[in-house]
Design a protein around this motif. Structure first.
Motif: not given
Length: 238
Positions: A10-16, A105-109, A226-233
């Protein structure tokens, strides 16, 4: 070496916004149980007090058992009927809350990315909800329960956030050490406390919860993008 990633929901992978969500969640419960002839004011009071009992659980019994033990002591009623109607609520009215979830789209990505890299995934959502409620919330965000080795719910948990024993219990269950793990969440008090065990952390700021106005820069932090970019590394897990 980090090979396991723990995600808050909640509030992280589920944005609300959690405050708006809880207000509507309680409103829907009140409306349903009013229509069934229950004393909804007493019922809501019992929910809050029993949730507090879960938050303070010392690990002797599951969160589920301590919740219903407390609930029945506060609001004696037909327990089988009440539990059945709660399950009915989570399968029906509860889904109205899905409209509060922001489109992203970011949670699934993010999940697809770290899964493809070979990381073990844990859904470390505060276990104050039954599994049916957690799995339904995951569906709203397009998340697949099969992607996670462990999903914490009130049925399988003996502690709650921010109790550090909640994280210790997860480590024991998945047979990992703190240095194997990265905890990702949006609540400084509940999620970043994992750093006290030696876990790496990332604070998601889109729906940041920072009740005590702490300096967020003592943690890696940023938006889901930003998290997505961090995890890509992060390296692939062999």
């Amino acid at each position: 070496m980090i090979d396991t990633i723990l995600f808050d929901l909640d509030g992280t992978l589920l944005p609300f916004n959690d405050q708006i969500f809880i207000k509507k969640y309680i409103e829907l419960i009140k409306n349903k149980f009013d229509s069934l002839g229950f004393d909804s004011e007493m019922l809501i009071s019992a929910i809050w007090k029993s949730t507090a009992m879960m938050i303070n659980n010392n690990g002797n019994i599951t969160n589920e058992k301590i919740f219903w033990k407390s609930f029945q002591a506060i609001y004696p009623t037909n327990y089988e009927l009440l539990e059945r109607e709660f399950m009915n609520y989570y399968q029906n009215e509860f889904h109205e809350l899905a409209s509060l979830i922001a489109k992203s789209d970011y949670p699934k990505l993010i999940i697809n990315l770290v899964k493809s890299k070979g990381y073990t995934l844990v859904l470390a959502t505060n276990p104050v909800f039954p599994r049916v409620a957690t799995e339904n919330r995951m569906k709203w965000g397009g998340l697949n329960k099969e992607d996670f080795q462990l999903i914490t719910t009130f049925e399988n948990s003996f502690y709650c956030k921010p109790n550090i024993k909640y994280y210790q219990d997860i480590l024991k269950t998945i047979d990992k050490t703190p240095d194997n793990c990265l905890m990702i969440g949006n609540d400084i008090d509940e999620d970043m406390i994992a750093s006290k065990l030696g876990m790496d952390t990332f604070l998601v700021t889109d729906y940041l919860i920072n009740i005590n106005s702490q300096n967020i820069n003592k943690f890696k932090n940023g938006s889901l993008a930003d998290l997505y970019e961090y995890l890509k590394k992060l390296p692939n897990i062999e």
